[in-house]
Design a protein around this motif. Structure first.
Motif, mmCIF file in Angstrom:
data_model
loop_
_atom_site.group_PDB
_atom_site.id
_atom_site.type_symbol
_atom_site.label_atom_id
_atom_site.label_comp_id
_atom_site.label_asym_id
_atom_site.label_seq_id
_atom_site.Cartn_x
_atom_site.Cartn_y
_atom_site.Cartn_z
ATOM 1 N N VAL B 51 0.828 -1.207 0.000
ATOM 2 C CA VAL B 51 0.000 0.000 0.000
ATOM 3 C C VAL B 51 0.865 1.262 0.000
ATOM 4 O O VAL B 51 0.363 2.363 -0.187
ATOM 5 C CB VAL B 51 -1.004 -0.051 1.170
ATOM 6 C CG1 VAL B 51 -0.428 0.513 2.419
ATOM 7 C CG2 VAL B 51 -2.298 0.643 0.780
ATOM 8 N N GLY B 52 2.189 1.077 0.195
ATOM 9 C CA GLY B 52 3.095 2.212 0.038
ATOM 10 C C GLY B 52 3.224 3.121 1.249
ATOM 11 O O GLY B 52 3.821 4.180 1.150
ATOM 12 N N ALA B 53 2.661 2.717 2.387
ATOM 13 C CA ALA B 53 2.859 3.517 3.603
ATOM 14 C C ALA B 53 4.083 2.958 4.314
ATOM 15 O O ALA B 53 4.006 1.940 4.996
ATOM 16 C CB ALA B 53 1.633 3.426 4.509
ATOM 17 N N VAL B 54 5.216 3.606 4.109
ATOM 18 C CA VAL B 54 6.482 3.040 4.576
ATOM 19 C C VAL B 54 6.670 3.285 6.069
ATOM 20 O O VAL B 54 6.787 4.417 6.520
ATOM 21 C CB VAL B 54 7.668 3.603 3.781
ATOM 22 C CG1 VAL B 54 8.980 3.111 4.356
ATOM 23 C CG2 VAL B 54 7.541 3.216 2.319
ATOM 24 N N ILE B 188 -3.762 2.150 -4.746
ATOM 25 C CA ILE B 188 -3.560 3.241 -3.779
ATOM 26 C C ILE B 188 -2.104 3.671 -3.769
ATOM 27 O O ILE B 188 -1.785 4.857 -3.751
ATOM 28 C CB ILE B 188 -3.989 2.789 -2.367
ATOM 29 C CG1 ILE B 188 -5.489 2.535 -2.321
ATOM 30 C CG2 ILE B 188 -3.588 3.827 -1.322
ATOM 31 C CD1 ILE B 188 -5.943 1.805 -1.082
ATOM 32 N N ARG B 189 -1.199 2.671 -3.797
ATOM 33 C CA ARG B 189 0.226 2.980 -3.792
ATOM 34 C C ARG B 189 0.602 3.806 -5.026
ATOM 35 O O ARG B 189 1.374 4.759 -4.941
ATOM 36 C CB ARG B 189 1.021 1.667 -3.781
ATOM 37 C CG ARG B 189 2.526 1.856 -3.704
ATOM 38 C CD ARG B 189 3.235 0.524 -3.829
ATOM 39 N NE ARG B 189 3.199 0.034 -5.190
ATOM 40 C CZ ARG B 189 3.331 -1.239 -5.537
ATOM 41 N NH1 ARG B 189 3.477 -2.164 -4.627
ATOM 42 N NH2 ARG B 189 3.291 -1.599 -6.801
ATOM 43 N N GLU B 190 0.028 3.455 -6.163
ATOM 44 C CA GLU B 190 0.381 4.140 -7.404
ATOM 45 C C GLU B 190 -0.177 5.559 -7.443
ATOM 46 O O GLU B 190 0.494 6.469 -7.910
ATOM 47 C CB GLU B 190 -0.139 3.346 -8.606
ATOM 48 C CG GLU B 190 0.538 2.010 -8.800
ATOM 49 C CD GLU B 190 2.010 2.169 -9.123
ATOM 50 O OE1 GLU B 190 2.319 2.802 -10.126
ATOM 51 O OE2 GLU B 190 2.838 1.681 -8.337
ATOM 52 N N ASP B 191 -1.417 5.747 -7.023
ATOM 53 C CA ASP B 191 -2.030 7.078 -7.063
ATOM 54 C C ASP B 191 -3.274 7.067 -6.174
ATOM 55 O O ASP B 191 -4.346 6.638 -6.593
ATOM 56 C CB ASP B 191 -2.401 7.455 -8.500
ATOM 57 C CG ASP B 191 -2.809 8.914 -8.618
ATOM 58 O OD1 ASP B 191 -3.307 9.478 -7.624
ATOM 59 O OD2 ASP B 191 -2.633 9.483 -9.707
ATOM 60 N N GLU B 192 -3.096 7.528 -4.957
ATOM 61 C CA GLU B 192 -4.185 7.414 -3.983
ATOM 62 C C GLU B 192 -5.419 8.223 -4.404
ATOM 63 O O GLU B 192 -6.545 7.738 -4.288
ATOM 64 C CB GLU B 192 -3.703 7.871 -2.598
ATOM 65 C CG GLU B 192 -4.744 7.620 -1.543
ATOM 66 C CD GLU B 192 -4.194 7.694 -0.139
ATOM 67 O OE1 GLU B 192 -2.972 7.855 0.016
ATOM 68 O OE2 GLU B 192 -5.000 7.581 0.797
#
Lengths: 243, 324
Positions: B51-54, B188-192
């Motif tokens: 999801v890209g929330a690091v 979502i990771r690509e473009d929320e």
């Protein structure tokens, strides 16, 4: 019956008014064109309707429900879908998966969502590229993908933000044909467009914005002869020059 | 998955299952760490990779899992096998709390790093000052080997447990990737914003994945406690562990099923061998430099990690073969 009505909408950015006291209605099944010079507040209006921005004042009613304060995804679930002026595909997903994401908006089962997504891909003529990564598409195809995605959410009203910018005349004609077919499916359309050839061809009615306010509203033929509109686009001097 | 890759995976699995029969205890020790870090990397991958929330504070959940299961075992004699799930539950509640703060108020990128680091540091400081939990001394776990106590003589049982955990995590990630939530989270990771405008409830998606990630990471904490017999806040809540957790998936490939595993198989032995080797020669610390250089090389030449690059090479290799 009005599917969407905007009343006294007001949005400013730090003292700069982007949308001022704007009111208009769209009736079900209509195609409404929204035009105006750069910075007139067209995209801001779309952002307010779809929940990206919260207006300071005013109401946005969709099928008699207030949209103000709802989040973007809830507004989409209600049946309002939009495209972005600059296409925003999910670059790391295939074209098909891009559309499946949207289809899952109304369809729970992955298989059925995939079938529906394939239908939309066919409809927009992307079947040859369905397994491509979205990053491999040309700009024209990306615009198509953007449309396929919004359609896959099964909207009642579609807000299109400059879907024809950068297309050549042939491609514009094709896009107009697609718009008319979407319209036939019973989807109401509101489009921001600078390509006049297209706006005039498809719109039932046109609203003109300038500096955030509505300066004209009417049939395409009326709009093209409206003094205020010509002024807004070409400046006051042009009228003098015409004599 | 095609037939070749199934055969390959089965062969690797068989090799790993039989390995303890013919290798030294020291080597097994390294493999345990490989599995352990692959598992933790995979848990982190569920949230940050997909999801890209690091998160740079995943040690928080390791610490919570380690302390809760250990304390329950020491005070009430509760088996860590049960305690680990209670620890996991606590960790996932805290994950939901951090997630709520972060996702509700759209904290992104470096600010999300800081948020997660802050919570991990708060956790470290709390446990450092709670005498019930041993304070800065930490907790030594008395050695009472039995299956119920999650303690064993020799390395082999730990080897199989760690391997089981790694395989479990691979399966979980694979299931998530193939499910709707996996697809939506990549969107979502690509473009929320674009995802939201297509009806994706990104808040819910992220919360679910953070919940799973926090829960599973805490299970790793219980394993840590019972493998090393010693836990201390600076170690199990430390920023060092948080960084160790995320390095392997970054090197191997975030947001892929095998990235964290590949990363761990590469980085963990490297860290262990070089540490032992240079420590013997009196050059403690040199291994960190080598570690750093390799990291820089990987980031420069494989910016998306090794797994996606291998995949691309394999694909073009296959294309070339079918052409000729």
């Amino acid at each position: 019956m009005n599917i969407l009505s905007v009343k006294n909408l007001h949005k400013s950015f730090g003292g700069l008014y982007a949308v001022i006291e704007l009111s208009f209605d769209i009736s079900e099944g209509e195609i409404l064109g929204l035009i105006g010079p750069n910075g007139a507040g067209k995209t801001t209006l779309f952002n307010c309707i779809t929940g990206f921005l919260v207006p300071e004042k005013g109401e946005i009613e969709f099928e008699s429900e207030d949209l103000v304060g709802l989040s973007t995804f809830q507004i989409c679930k209600k049946g309002v879908a939009r495209t972005f002026q600059i296409e925003r595909p999910f670059l790391d997903l295939s074209v098909l998966d891009n559309v499946v994401v949207a289809a899952l908006n109304r369809i729970g089962s992955r298989k059925k969502a995939t079938d529906f997504a394939l239908e939309m891909i066919d409809f927009l003529g992307l079947e040859g590229q369905k397994n491509y990564m979205a990053s491999e598409l040309t700009v024209v195809k990306r615009k198509r993908l953007e449309m396929a995605r919004t359609l896959a959410t099964q909207p009642r009203i579609l807000l299109l933000d400059e879907v024809m910018a950068g297309l050549n005349p042939n491609e514009v004609d094709e896009a107009v044909k697609i718009l008319k077919e979407i319209h036939k499916k019973g989807i109401t359309i509101m489009l921001i467009e600078h390509v006049m050839r297209a706006v005039m061809a498809v719109s039932d009615r046109i609203i003109v914005l300038n500096y955030g306010a509505k300066i004209a509203e009417g049939l395409p033929s009326d709009i093209s002869n409206n003094q205020k509109v010509i002024e807004a686009y070409l400046g006051e001097d042009s009228l003098n020059a015409q004599g | 998955m095609n037939r070749n890759s199934i055969i390959f995976l089965a062969a690797v699995l068989l090799f790993l299952l039989l390995l303890p029969l013919f290798s030294s205890s020291a080597l097994i020790g390294i493999f345990i760490l490989i599995f352990f870090y692959a598992y933790l990397g995979q848990c982190w991958n569920i949230l940050s990779g997909y999801v890209g929330a690091v998160s740079v504070g995943h040690a928080l959940f390791v610490g919570i899992g380690a302390y809760i299961s250990t304390k329950l075992a020491l005070v009430w004699g509760l088996s860590p096998w049960i305690g680990m799930f209670l620890g996991g539950f606590c960790a996932s509640i805290i994950a939901l709390f951090i997630g709520y703060l972060g996702f509700r108020f759209r904290v992104k990128g470096v600010y999300f790093f800081l948020l997660t680091i802050a919570f991990a540091e708060v956790g470290r400081l709390i446990f450092l000052h709670l005498d019930v939990f041993g304070g800065p001394v930490g907790i030594f776990i008395p050695f009472k080997p039995s299956f119920i106590n999650f303690q064993f003589k020799g390395n082999n049982p730990y080897y199989y447990i760690a391997m089981g955990m790694m395989i479990f995590s691979i399966i979980v990630v694979r299931i998530i990737e193939k499910s709707n939530i996996g697809l939506l989270s990549v969107a979502i990771r690509e473009d929320e914003d674009a995802a939201q405008s297509l009806g994706v409830n990104s808040f819910k998606c992220k919360m679910i994945l953070f919940f799973i990630s926090g829960f599973m990471t805490a299970l790793g904490g219980t394993f840590y406690a019972n493998y090393f017999y010693y836990i201390q806040p600076d170690i199990v809540f430390g920023l060092g562990l948080s960084v160790d957790i995320i390095l392997r998936p970054i090197v191997g490939g975030m947001g892929t099923v095998f990235g964290p595993v590949i990363g761990s198989f590469l980085m963990t032995p490297l860290a262990e061998f070089t540490r032992n080797y240079f420590a013997k020669g009196g050059y403690e610390g040199l291994h960190m430099i080598i570690y750093g250089i390799i990291l820089i090389i990987v980031v420069l030449f494989f910016p998306r990690g090794l797994a996606p690059s291998f995949q691309r090479m394999y694909r073009s290799f296959k294309k070339n073969i079918s052409k000729s």
